[in-house]
Design a protein around this motif. Structure first.
Motif, PDB file in Angstrom:
ATOM      1  N   LYS A  47       0.911  -1.033  -0.116  1.00  0.00           N
ATOM      2  CA  LYS A  47      -0.133   0.037   0.019  1.00  0.00           C
ATOM      3  C   LYS A  47       0.868   1.147  -0.198  1.00  0.00           C
ATOM      4  CE  LYS A  47      -3.926  -1.978   2.447  1.00  0.00           C
ATOM      5  NZ  LYS A  47      -4.798  -1.759   3.879  1.00  0.00           N
ATOM      6  N   TYR A  48       2.076   1.290   0.680  1.00  0.00           N
ATOM      7  CA  TYR A  48       2.798   2.488   0.855  1.00  0.00           C
ATOM      8  C   TYR A  48       4.048   2.185   0.232  1.00  0.00           C
ATOM      9  CZ  TYR A  48      -1.068   2.626   4.009  1.00  0.00           C
ATOM     10  OH  TYR A  48      -2.430   2.592   4.591  1.00  0.00           O
ATOM     11  N   ALA A 336       4.096  16.874  11.525  1.00  0.00           N
ATOM     12  CA  ALA A 336       4.196  16.648   9.785  1.00  0.00           C
ATOM     13  C   ALA A 336       5.342  17.158   9.140  1.00  0.00           C
ATOM     14  CB  ALA A 336       2.911  17.225   9.137  1.00  0.00           C
ATOM     15  N   ARG A 337       6.184  18.030   9.925  1.00  0.00           N
ATOM     16  CA  ARG A 337       7.337  18.474   9.367  1.00  0.00           C
ATOM     17  C   ARG A 337       8.540  17.479   9.006  1.00  0.00           C
ATOM     18  NH1 ARG A 337       8.051  23.637  12.933  1.00  0.00           N
ATOM     19  NH2 ARG A 337       7.747  21.993  14.422  1.00  0.00           N
ATOM     20  N   LEU A 338       8.328  16.425   9.970  1.00  0.00           N
ATOM     21  CA  LEU A 338       9.374  15.654   9.952  1.00  0.00           C
ATOM     22  C   LEU A 338       9.250  14.683   8.728  1.00  0.00           C
ATOM     23  CD1 LEU A 338       9.260  13.990  13.732  1.00  0.00           C
ATOM     24  CD2 LEU A 338      11.254  15.028  12.421  1.00  0.00           C
ATOM     25  N   LEU A 339       7.951  14.727   8.011  1.00  0.00           N
ATOM     26  CA  LEU A 339       7.587  13.750   6.847  1.00  0.00           C
ATOM     27  C   LEU A 339       8.560  14.344   5.801  1.00  0.00           C
ATOM     28  CD1 LEU A 339       3.631  13.342   7.305  1.00  0.00           C
ATOM     29  CD2 LEU A 339       5.751  11.964   7.878  1.00  0.00           C
ATOM     30  N   ALA A 358       5.477   6.076   6.341  1.00  0.00           N
ATOM     31  CA  ALA A 358       5.000   5.703   5.022  1.00  0.00           C
ATOM     32  C   ALA A 358       3.765   5.906   4.810  1.00  0.00           C
ATOM     33  CB  ALA A 358       5.803   4.197   4.821  1.00  0.00           C
ATOM     34  N   ARG A 359       2.884   5.644   5.545  1.00  0.00           N
ATOM     35  CA  ARG A 359       1.323   5.822   5.111  1.00  0.00           C
ATOM     36  C   ARG A 359       1.193   7.378   5.061  1.00  0.00           C
ATOM     37  NH1 ARG A 359      -3.387   7.030   7.835  1.00  0.00           N
ATOM     38  NH2 ARG A 359      -5.130   6.080   6.988  1.00  0.00           N
ATOM     39  N   ALA A 360       1.870   8.038   6.094  1.00  0.00           N
ATOM     40  CA  ALA A 360       1.402   9.413   6.401  1.00  0.00           C
ATOM     41  C   ALA A 360       1.908  10.342   4.838  1.00  0.00           C
ATOM     42  CB  ALA A 360       2.018  10.116   7.494  1.00  0.00           C
ATOM     43  N   ILE A 361       3.020   9.954   4.354  1.00  0.00           N
ATOM     44  CA  ILE A 361       3.656  10.341   3.205  1.00  0.00           C
ATOM     45  C   ILE A 361       2.815  10.077   1.929  1.00  0.00           C
ATOM     46  CG2 ILE A 361       5.651  10.334   1.655  1.00  0.00           C
ATOM     47  CD1 ILE A 361       7.252  10.139   4.122  1.00  0.00           C
ATOM     48  N   ALA A 362       2.387   8.804   2.018  1.00  0.00           N
ATOM     49  CA  ALA A 362       1.605   8.265   0.796  1.00  0.00           C
ATOM     50  C   ALA A 362       0.145   8.971   0.498  1.00  0.00           C
ATOM     51  CB  ALA A 362       1.445   6.647   0.755  1.00  0.00           C
ATOM     52  N   ILE A 363      -0.549   9.270   1.883  1.00  0.00           N
ATOM     53  CA  ILE A 363      -1.886   9.708   1.662  1.00  0.00           C
ATOM     54  C   ILE A 363      -2.019  11.453   1.761  1.00  0.00           C
ATOM     55  CG2 ILE A 363      -2.643   7.899   2.783  1.00  0.00           C
ATOM     56  CD1 ILE A 363      -3.093   9.242   5.248  1.00  0.00           C
ATOM     57  N   ALA A 364      -0.552  11.999   2.024  1.00  0.00           N
ATOM     58  CA  ALA A 364      -0.694  13.575   2.174  1.00  0.00           C
ATOM     59  C   ALA A 364      -1.432  13.980   0.948  1.00  0.00           C
ATOM     60  CB  ALA A 364       0.680  13.983   2.442  1.00  0.00           C
ATOM     61  N   THR A 365      -1.735  15.017   1.029  1.00  0.00           N
ATOM     62  CA  THR A 365      -2.393  15.823  -0.015  1.00  0.00           C
ATOM     63  C   THR A 365      -1.671  17.300  -0.073  1.00  0.00           C
ATOM     64  OG1 THR A 365      -4.304  16.711   1.249  1.00  0.00           O
ATOM     65  CG2 THR A 365      -4.614  14.751  -0.144  1.00  0.00           C
ATOM     66  N   GLY A 366      -1.155  17.551  -1.210  1.00  0.00           N
ATOM     67  CA  GLY A 366      -0.650  18.915  -1.112  1.00  0.00           C
ATOM     68  C   GLY A 366       0.852  18.761  -0.894  1.00  0.00           C
TER      69      GLY A 366
END
Length: 736
Positions: A47-48, A336-339, A358-366
């Motif tokens: 998924k990610y 979120a800045r760590l992403l 990995a999930r947070a980066i994959a689903i981030a918008t913008g």
């Protein structure tokens, strides 16, 4: 240092009464991976992308290992085949254990078992490693530190396959490998175990992890509280004493990067087993602050400032920093800045935290918010009162920003350098005024077995190898570690509120007895200049006559200097006989009683060092490499400003001006000559220093710096110089 906690206080901290047991869990896995974590990972494979790539790398590593015979060689070398083979073994076991938990594939658990079978035969036969040197020796590796890293990884592998092993096999591994290794680390190498140092952190983590796996409460208590379990040493004491309240690690960012792995790993283990300890909240979330402080001490490409014993190849892309970023995000607030750092790292750690990132980066918008690398002062010492490090930055792009660093920390234990009031400067993504770092080729067997080279002590640590004042051609503290370790420089003031005029100032009175030093560094932006300039004022005060040398090590190509030089073009001689001077070839020299203007080129940009006129100043151009029979030193150049000053002391005032652009492709050059024409010291007293910078386009900057003791942003200052009177409020001011 923080007051020692009593035994009772520590027990209360642990949430334990004096007689209450830890109640260690018997479930497996229980360290950095739990059964719940493994199930979550299994459900989310595919998924990610970042996690999938890290996962596939582990599969490739282990599948490759499965195709080759297992090799557990007799230890022989410090950085050759046997050293690297044992490293590969623990990495392969660690990956195989993880893959077994996620996939249930018995081939992976069988691989770990086969490796452990071989080590169970080998380890009881080992004594002192044949390549052991002066450091605490190991058995599998030349130093016990590497042994602890082996155990940290293998403990996790053992934990992951624990339930697949017959009781007799577990008994054999614990009897032949894990208990004797833990005993060796806790008792034989007790000086390493009970040591406030990154070695002590790794050792406590290794012993604690295998203690949790084996359900050995005593080992866990010793890991947390030291060999005597009295709280004087151990993991918690390491957090107390190795970090400042700002998260600055006393050995500098290179070793912070290394130490953060055991700190974060063991915190994860503790949190998984004893969440009531709230370890990630300890000292106000100190581990998260430590990660931020380490990131702040980076520049282009994530490379760390090479202060103290540091190798310039290390960046925040290392596995240790990947783990720290992932766990800080997952367990300390989901910043979120760590992403953006994680995305730049290009990988994640194998675990629930890595999956979450990995999930947070994959689903981030913008676009992801950038991690703020900014001007900051980091205090040193457990209480924040042992000096510090000032970082002055300018620019929106960390890859191209200007960065000036002023170092006034404590010594930094045995990895420290004699470099109080050291200055480093980066610009346009390049080292301009660099620090040498360490003399070492890590894991290169031909270079002293990959250990620190002899020249690390004879040159890299010496004061003349740094951009700071050398008095009477001697190293600070006389080169005495025992003296240096008990001293530190002191902050004077720091103000980065105005991005166009940022200032840091620090003092030292101990490095050279009878000589008081103050260094003030400012970053100044003016519309009439191409780029921000760095203003540097180093004042030395003494009641005796001294020789003062101020080196500026520079990267780039010599272009011009406004002084006659006698150049040694047919024969070279060392500049001196000791204190690092014996390693410097004198390439040329000259003398001037007027202002100095030295221009060189680095990359596409020109740089000019403007030094104010003063007493007769001798110019020495040097090249590292003298008395170096094995070609261990990098051939780095420096300009040394030398003054022989009578009673009272001297003031070195310099301005570093970046200017122009050179394009070798289009053959277009502009701005090859500086805008600044003169730098003058108008006054330098105990009240303050006033300097004036003038140049083309009606450039006229007057900078006023307080020399009074103490940081007082409200203090009023008055200084008379000739027919001019200068008044200002606060620590520093500028008139344009």
């Amino acid at each position: 240092m923080r007051p020692h906690l009593s035994i009772l206080a520590l027990l209360v901290l642990f949430g334990l009464s004096p007689l209450q047991s830890f109640g260690l869990s018997s479930r497996h896995p229980c360290l950095t991976l739990t059964a719940e974590d493994a199930a979550l990972i299994r459900e989310n494979l595919g998924k990610y992308p970042l996690f999938d790539a890290a996962y596939q790398a582990a599969v490739t590593r282990v599948e490759t290992a499965l195709k080759n015979p297992i090799d557990v060689p007799q230890p022989k070398d410090a950085a050759g085949y046997t050293h690297e083979r044992h490293k590969r073994n623990y990495l392969e076991m660690h990956a195989a254990g993880f893959l077994y938990q996620v996939t249930g594939d018995a081939r992976y658990s069988a691989f770990v078992k086969a490796q452990l079978d071989r080590y169970a035969e080998l380890y009881p036969t080992l004594g002192r490693h044949p390549a052991a040197n002066k450091q605490a020796y190991g058995r599998i590796f030349w130093q016990s530190l590497n042994e602890t890293v082996w155990l940290v990884h293998v403990a996790q592998a053992y934990d992951c396959v624990y339930d697949t092993l017959a009781p007799a096999d577990r008994g054999r591994y614990e009897k032949n490998i894990f208990r004797p290794m833990a005993d060796f680390l806790v008792n034989t190498q007790i000086e390493e175990f009970d040591r406030i140092h990154n070695h002590g952190t790794w050792t406590a983590t290794a012993v604690g992890m295998i203690g949790y796996v084996m359900g050995d409460e005593k080992l866990v208590r010793q890991a947390l509280r030291g060999s005597k379990m009295d709280g004087e040493f151990g993991y918690l004491r390491q957090i107390d004493l190795l970090f400042s309240p700002d998260g600055f690690y006393c050995e500098g960012p290179y070793y912070a990067r290394y130490a953060l792995m055991p700190f974060f790993l063991f915190a994860q283990v503790i949190d998984n087993n004893q969440p009531e300890m709230k370890i990630f909240e300890y000292r106000g979330g100190l581990l998260g602050k430590a990660l931020d402080a380490t990131l702040q001490q980076s520049w282009t490409g994530g490379a760390f400032l090479p202060i103290n014993d540091a190798l310039k190849e290390k960046t925040y892309h290392t596995a240790e920093m990947v783990l720290g970023v992932n766990l800080t995000y997952a367990r300390l607030g989901h910043d979120a800045r760590l992403l953006s750092i994680a995305r730049e790292q290009g990988t994640v750690s194998l675990g629930a935290a890595g999956l979450e990132v990995a999930r947070a980066i994959a689903i981030a918008t913008g676009p992801l918010p950038a991690y703020p690398l900014h001007s900051v002062e980091l205090s040193d010492g457990p209480d924040g009162k042992s000096g510090g490090l000032a970082l002055l930055r300018f620019g929106p792009n960390p890859a191209k920003d200007s960065l000036a660093a002023l170092k006034y920390t404590a010594f930094g234990m045995e990895h420290g350098h004699y470099d109080k009031l050291q200055f480093i400067y980066y610009d346009n993504g390049r080292e301009i005024i660099p620090d040498y770092g360490a003399a070492r080729y890590l894991n290169v067997d031909q270079k002293f077995g990959g250990r620190y080279l002899p020249e690390n002590k004879t040159y890299a640590k010496q004061t003349v190898a740094h951009n700071t004042l050398v008095v009477d051609e001697t190293t600070q503290y006389g080169g005495s570690y025992a003296t240096a370790e008990n001293e530190h420089a002191d902050r004077h003031y720091f103000d980065a509120g105005d991005p166009d005029f940022q200032v840091a100032s620090a003092r030292d009175t101990a490095a050279y007895p009878g000589v008081a030093m103050q260094r003030t560094t400012a970053m100044v932006r003016d519309a009439r200049l191409d780029y921000p300039i760095v203003v540097d004022v180093l004042r030395a005060v003494s009641g005796k006559k001294h020789r003062y040398d101020l080196p500026f090590h520079y990267e780039g190509t010599f272009l011009a200097i406004n002084a006659e030089l006698a150049r040694n073009t047919t024969a070279l001689a060392p500049l001196g006989k000791k204190h690092g001077y014996q390693h410097l070839w004198l390439e040329g020299s000259g003398e001037t009683s007027g202002p100095v203007r030295f221009t060189w080129m680095n990359g596409s940009r020109f740089y000019t060092l403007h030094a104010a006129a003063g007493a007769s100043t001798r110019l020495l151009f040097t090249l590292a490499g003298a008395n170096d029979p094995n070609f261990n030193l990098r051939p780095e150049r420096a300009l040394i400003l030398r003054r022989d000053a009578a009673e009272g002391g001297t003031v070195f005032t310099s301005v570093i001006e970046p200017h122009g652009d050179w394009n070798g492709t289009t053959e277009v050059t502009y701005g090859g000559t500086p805008v600044i024409e003169e730098v003058r010291v108008l006054a330098a007293t105990d009240e303050g220093t006033v300097i004036r910078v003038t140049g083309k386009n009606k450039l006229a900057l007057t900078l006023m710096f307080s020399n009074r003791t103490g940081d007082d942003a409200q203090a009023a200052h008055t200084l008379v110089a000739g027919e001019e009177t200068f008044t200002w409020k606060g620590n520093a001011a500028i008139r344009r």
